[in-house]
Structure formats: structure tokens, C-alpha cells
Design a protein around this motif. Sequence first.
Motif, PDB file in Angstrom:
ATOM      1  N   PHE A 147      60.578  27.218  36.299  1.00 35.21           N
ATOM      2  CA  PHE A 147      59.911  28.470  36.656  1.00 35.21           C
ATOM      3  C   PHE A 147      60.494  29.638  35.871  1.00 35.21           C
ATOM      4  O   PHE A 147      59.762  30.496  35.374  1.00 35.21           O
ATOM      5  CB  PHE A 147      60.051  28.709  38.163  1.00 35.21           C
ATOM      6  N   GLU A 148      61.830  29.663  35.744  1.00 35.99           N
ATOM      7  CA  GLU A 148      62.470  30.737  34.987  1.00 35.99           C
ATOM      8  C   GLU A 148      62.110  30.668  33.509  1.00 35.99           C
ATOM      9  O   GLU A 148      61.927  31.696  32.866  1.00 35.99           O
ATOM     10  CB  GLU A 148      63.980  30.689  35.175  1.00 35.99           C
ATOM     11  N   LEU A 149      61.982  29.470  32.969  1.00 40.36           N
ATOM     12  CA  LEU A 149      61.600  29.336  31.559  1.00 40.36           C
ATOM     13  C   LEU A 149      60.154  29.789  31.329  1.00 40.36           C
ATOM     14  O   LEU A 149      59.848  30.385  30.292  1.00 40.36           O
ATOM     15  CB  LEU A 149      61.782  27.895  31.095  1.00 40.36           C
ATOM     16  N   LEU A 150      59.272  29.495  32.268  1.00 40.40           N
ATOM     17  CA  LEU A 150      57.865  29.862  32.108  1.00 40.40           C
ATOM     18  C   LEU A 150      57.611  31.356  32.302  1.00 40.40           C
ATOM     19  O   LEU A 150      56.819  31.955  31.577  1.00 40.40           O
ATOM     20  CB  LEU A 150      56.997  29.064  33.084  1.00 40.40           C
ATOM     21  N   THR A 151      58.265  31.971  33.290  1.00 40.02           N
ATOM     22  CA  THR A 151      57.984  33.373  33.598  1.00 40.02           C
ATOM     23  C   THR A 151      58.927  34.342  32.902  1.00 40.02           C
ATOM     24  O   THR A 151      58.612  35.517  32.780  1.00 40.02           O
ATOM     25  CB  THR A 151      58.058  33.619  35.114  1.00 40.02           C
ATOM     26  N   GLY A 152      60.071  33.886  32.475  1.00 36.72           N
ATOM     27  CA  GLY A 152      61.035  34.772  31.823  1.00 36.72           C
ATOM     28  C   GLY A 152      61.896  35.552  32.791  1.00 36.72           C
ATOM     29  O   GLY A 152      62.691  36.395  32.364  1.00 36.72           O
ATOM     30  N   GLN A 153      61.749  35.348  34.067  1.00 35.95           N
ATOM     31  CA  GLN A 153      62.591  36.017  35.056  1.00 35.95           C
ATOM     32  C   GLN A 153      62.891  35.058  36.203  1.00 35.95           C
ATOM     33  O   GLN A 153      62.208  34.061  36.372  1.00 35.95           O
ATOM     34  CB  GLN A 153      61.910  37.280  35.578  1.00 35.95           C
ATOM     35  N   GLY A 154      63.922  35.400  36.969  1.00 37.99           N
ATOM     36  CA  GLY A 154      64.313  34.546  38.076  1.00 37.99           C
ATOM     37  C   GLY A 154      63.363  34.640  39.254  1.00 37.99           C
ATOM     38  O   GLY A 154      62.459  35.480  39.291  1.00 37.99           O
ATOM     39  N   LEU A 155      63.555  33.781  40.220  1.00 43.67           N
ATOM     40  CA  LEU A 155      62.681  33.737  41.387  1.00 43.67           C
ATOM     41  C   LEU A 155      62.771  35.030  42.200  1.00 43.67           C
ATOM     42  O   LEU A 155      61.746  35.583  42.596  1.00 43.67           O
ATOM     43  CB  LEU A 155      63.039  32.533  42.271  1.00 43.67           C
ATOM     44  N   ILE A 156      63.992  35.546  42.411  1.00 49.13           N
ATOM     45  CA  ILE A 156      64.159  36.773  43.196  1.00 49.13           C
ATOM     46  C   ILE A 156      63.509  37.946  42.475  1.00 49.13           C
ATOM     47  O   ILE A 156      62.812  38.765  43.071  1.00 49.13           O
ATOM     48  CB  ILE A 156      65.653  37.048  43.459  1.00 49.13           C
ATOM     49  N   GLY A 157      63.733  38.055  41.166  1.00 41.84           N
ATOM     50  CA  GLY A 157      63.103  39.139  40.388  1.00 41.84           C
ATOM     51  C   GLY A 157      61.593  39.046  40.388  1.00 41.84           C
ATOM     52  O   GLY A 157      60.893  40.057  40.466  1.00 41.84           O
ATOM     53  N   TRP A 158      61.063  37.830  40.327  1.00 42.51           N
ATOM     54  CA  TRP A 158      59.613  37.647  40.345  1.00 42.51           C
ATOM     55  C   TRP A 158      59.037  38.041  41.706  1.00 42.51           C
ATOM     56  O   TRP A 158      57.979  38.671  41.774  1.00 42.51           O
ATOM     57  CB  TRP A 158      59.293  36.190  40.024  1.00 42.51           C
ATOM     58  N   LEU A 159      59.735  37.682  42.776  1.00 45.84           N
ATOM     59  CA  LEU A 159      59.261  38.017  44.119  1.00 45.84           C
ATOM     60  C   LEU A 159      59.302  39.529  44.380  1.00 45.84           C
ATOM     61  O   LEU A 159      58.435  40.057  45.071  1.00 45.84           O
ATOM     62  CB  LEU A 159      60.075  37.277  45.184  1.00 45.84           C
ATOM     63  N   THR A 160      60.296  40.227  43.829  1.00 48.00           N
ATOM     64  CA  THR A 160      60.385  41.689  44.044  1.00 48.00           C
ATOM     65  C   THR A 160      59.326  42.437  43.255  1.00 48.00           C
ATOM     66  O   THR A 160      58.993  43.566  43.589  1.00 48.00           O
ATOM     67  CB  THR A 160      61.779  42.213  43.692  1.00 48.00           C
ATOM     68  N   ASN A 161      58.800  41.841  42.193  1.00 48.85           N
ATOM     69  CA  ASN A 161      57.780  42.502  41.380  1.00 48.85           C
ATOM     70  C   ASN A 161      56.360  42.204  41.862  1.00 48.85           C
ATOM     71  O   ASN A 161      55.400  42.628  41.219  1.00 48.85           O
ATOM     72  CB  ASN A 161      57.896  42.076  39.916  1.00 48.85           C
TER      73      ASN A 161
END
Length: 72
Positions: free
Chosen positions: A57-71
Motif C-alpha cells: 500500500f505504501e509503495l502504491l500510494t507513496g504515503q503511509g496508512l496513517i498519512g493516507w487516512l488523515t488526508n
Amino acid sequence: MDSRTNTYVTEDQGRLNNYAVEPKMYVDSSQQFGFNKYAEKLNGRLAMIGFISLIGFELLTGQGLIGWLTNL
């Protein structure tokens, strides 16, 4: 002599048919709760799948799970 039956049959033309010896079946009727080998093995495998999925997931989106959830 072995207690198993023959695992082969000879046809009328003399051809030989081989069959596998089937293992004895058994049922473990004891209930297993808590920390046992099966539960620990399953828990470890699921944790490995989750960890690898998080890395993917981090490789595909470029950000971590917590950062993705906050955005969101």
C-alpha cells in the motif's frame, strides 16, 4: 501380512490397475481455545499478510496508512 487390502486389481485382459492406499480418518473432538499451535500459526500468518499488504500500500500510494487516512 499387512492388514491393508490389496491396492490393485487385475482386469480380464491381464492389465493391472493400481489404487492409492487411503489414510485412516479420525476426528479430533476436543475443542481448542486460547493459545494453541493452530491459533498461533494462523495469527502469525495473518500478521505477515497484513504487514506485506501495508508495504505494498505504501509503495502504491507513496504515503503511509496513517498519512493516507488523515488526508481523506
